[in-house]
Design an enzyme around this catalytic site. Structure first.
Site, mmCIF file in Angstrom:
data_model
loop_
_atom_site.group_PDB
_atom_site.id
_atom_site.type_symbol
_atom_site.label_atom_id
_atom_site.label_comp_id
_atom_site.label_asym_id
_atom_site.label_seq_id
_atom_site.Cartn_x
_atom_site.Cartn_y
_atom_site.Cartn_z
ATOM 1 N N HIS A 20 -2.363 -8.749 -1.582
ATOM 2 C CA HIS A 20 -3.327 -7.728 -1.145
ATOM 3 C C HIS A 20 -4.600 -8.395 -0.628
ATOM 4 O O HIS A 20 -5.146 -8.003 0.402
ATOM 5 C CB HIS A 20 -3.712 -6.815 -2.312
ATOM 6 C CG HIS A 20 -2.616 -5.935 -2.832
ATOM 7 N ND1 HIS A 20 -2.333 -5.817 -4.172
ATOM 8 C CD2 HIS A 20 -1.743 -5.124 -2.200
ATOM 9 C CE1 HIS A 20 -1.334 -4.956 -4.345
ATOM 10 N NE2 HIS A 20 -0.944 -4.537 -3.160
ATOM 11 N N LYS A 44 2.032 9.598 -11.084
ATOM 12 C CA LYS A 44 2.644 8.322 -11.448
ATOM 13 C C LYS A 44 1.852 7.703 -12.595
ATOM 14 O O LYS A 44 0.633 7.627 -12.528
ATOM 15 C CB LYS A 44 2.595 7.394 -10.219
ATOM 16 C CG LYS A 44 3.719 6.385 -10.147
ATOM 17 C CD LYS A 44 3.863 5.890 -8.718
ATOM 18 C CE LYS A 44 3.460 4.441 -8.564
ATOM 19 N NZ LYS A 44 3.576 3.935 -7.203
ATOM 20 N N ARG A 93 6.171 -7.110 3.770
ATOM 21 C CA ARG A 93 6.774 -8.336 3.238
ATOM 22 C C ARG A 93 8.119 -8.550 3.923
ATOM 23 O O ARG A 93 8.164 -8.891 5.079
ATOM 24 C CB ARG A 93 6.909 -8.243 1.712
ATOM 25 C CG ARG A 93 5.581 -8.440 0.997
ATOM 26 C CD ARG A 93 5.669 -8.021 -0.429
ATOM 27 N NE ARG A 93 6.116 -6.637 -0.516
ATOM 28 C CZ ARG A 93 5.904 -5.833 -1.542
ATOM 29 N NH1 ARG A 93 5.294 -6.287 -2.588
ATOM 30 N NH2 ARG A 93 6.308 -4.581 -1.539
ATOM 31 N N SER A 131 3.044 -5.654 -6.981
ATOM 32 C CA SER A 131 2.365 -5.251 -8.220
ATOM 33 C C SER A 131 3.395 -4.972 -9.309
ATOM 34 O O SER A 131 3.180 -5.315 -10.480
ATOM 35 C CB SER A 131 1.521 -4.002 -7.974
ATOM 36 O OG SER A 131 0.496 -4.291 -7.067
HETATM 37 O O1 PNS Z 1 0.814 0.536 -2.721
HETATM 38 P P1 PNS Z 1 1.768 1.654 -2.439
HETATM 39 O O2 PNS Z 1 2.185 2.334 -3.720
HETATM 40 O O3 PNS Z 1 2.950 1.210 -1.604
HETATM 41 O O4 PNS Z 1 0.939 2.732 -1.563
HETATM 42 C C1 PNS Z 1 1.544 3.940 -1.171
HETATM 43 C C2 PNS Z 1 0.480 4.927 -0.625
HETATM 44 C C3 PNS Z 1 -0.611 5.146 -1.655
HETATM 45 C C4 PNS Z 1 -0.137 4.394 0.632
HETATM 46 C C5 PNS Z 1 1.212 6.276 -0.329
HETATM 47 O O5 PNS Z 1 1.943 6.678 -1.449
HETATM 48 C C6 PNS Z 1 0.250 7.390 0.064
HETATM 49 O O6 PNS Z 1 -0.278 7.403 1.138
HETATM 50 N N1 PNS Z 1 0.034 8.362 -0.855
HETATM 51 C C7 PNS Z 1 -0.853 9.476 -0.641
HETATM 52 C C8 PNS Z 1 -0.082 10.791 -0.454
HETATM 53 C C9 PNS Z 1 0.439 10.907 0.966
HETATM 54 O O7 PNS Z 1 -0.304 10.964 1.920
HETATM 55 N N2 PNS Z 1 1.759 10.940 1.073
HETATM 56 C C10 PNS Z 1 2.436 11.017 2.343
HETATM 57 C C11 PNS Z 1 2.599 9.657 2.978
HETATM 58 S S1 PNS Z 1 4.048 9.656 3.873
#
Ligand code: PNS
Length: 163
Positions: A20, A44, A93, A131
């Site tokens: 990150h 979560k 990645r 993570s």
């Molecule tokens: O680090 P991560 O868990 O891969 O991040 C995922 C994240 C937080 C970017 C994604 O889950 C997100 O944008 N969540 C907010 C809710 C949302 O907008 N969902 C629709 C996205 S398709």
């Protein structure tokens, strides 16, 4: 933060790791301002609270005049719009990230056509770090000191010992 082109780097960051940090450093080189946005994750169960994750990001990256760290809840594109941004940055990645990221970028673009997702390939040093893996390895007594900042390592050990 100064004015200029703004990129939003969203994620769970539970906890933030050096992959990150690498993406943040590169985003700072490519954009005038970078806003790291920690998702609240109400559904979560996370190891660290959003406030702790924000602190750990700051501790990992250090102070930078063009960097801000914030928390968001709800839809990412609503947050991006509210902050007046047009670019989401995500790290990629290996191939296993691709499908999920493609789907997410496509959905976000459908919801907010003016917002683009820009991917940065994770540097080779970090392509295996996530993570989830950091949490798992640390919880089983493995050494993750090469993968997270020292303050994150200390917090990880403290939190896991409390469990
Ligand atoms: O680090 P991560 O868990 O891969 O991040 C995922 C994240 C937080 C970017 C994604 O889950 C997100 O944008 N969540 C907010 C809710 C949302 O907008 N969902 C629709 C996205 S398709």
């Amino acid at each position: 933060m100064a004015e200029g082109r703004l990129a939003i780097y969203p994620g769970s960051f539970d906890p933030p790791h050096l992959g990150h940090v690498n993406v943040i450093a590169r985003a700072l080189a490519a954009f005038d301002r970078v806003l790291v946005a920690v998702v609240g994750n109400p559904e979560k169960r996370s190891l660290f609270t959003p406030a702790e994750r924000m602190e750990m990001i700051r501790e990992s990256v250090g102070d930078h005049p063009n960097l801000d760290v914030d928390q968001f809840d709800g839809l990412l594109v609503d947050y991006v719009r509210a902050r007046g941004a047009r670019t989401i940055v995500r790290g990629l990645r290996a191939v296993q990230d691709f499908e999920f990221e493609l789907q997410m970028a496509g959905m976000n673009r459908k919801l907010a056509p003016e917002v683009d997702t820009l991917f940065m390939m994770t540097d080779a040093d970090w392509f295996f770090v996530s993570s989830r893996m950091v949490r798992e390895v640390a919880s089983l007594g493995g050494d993750v000191s090469q993968m997270v900042a020292p303050s994150v390592l200390a917090r990880l050990h403290r939190r896991l010992a409390e469990r």
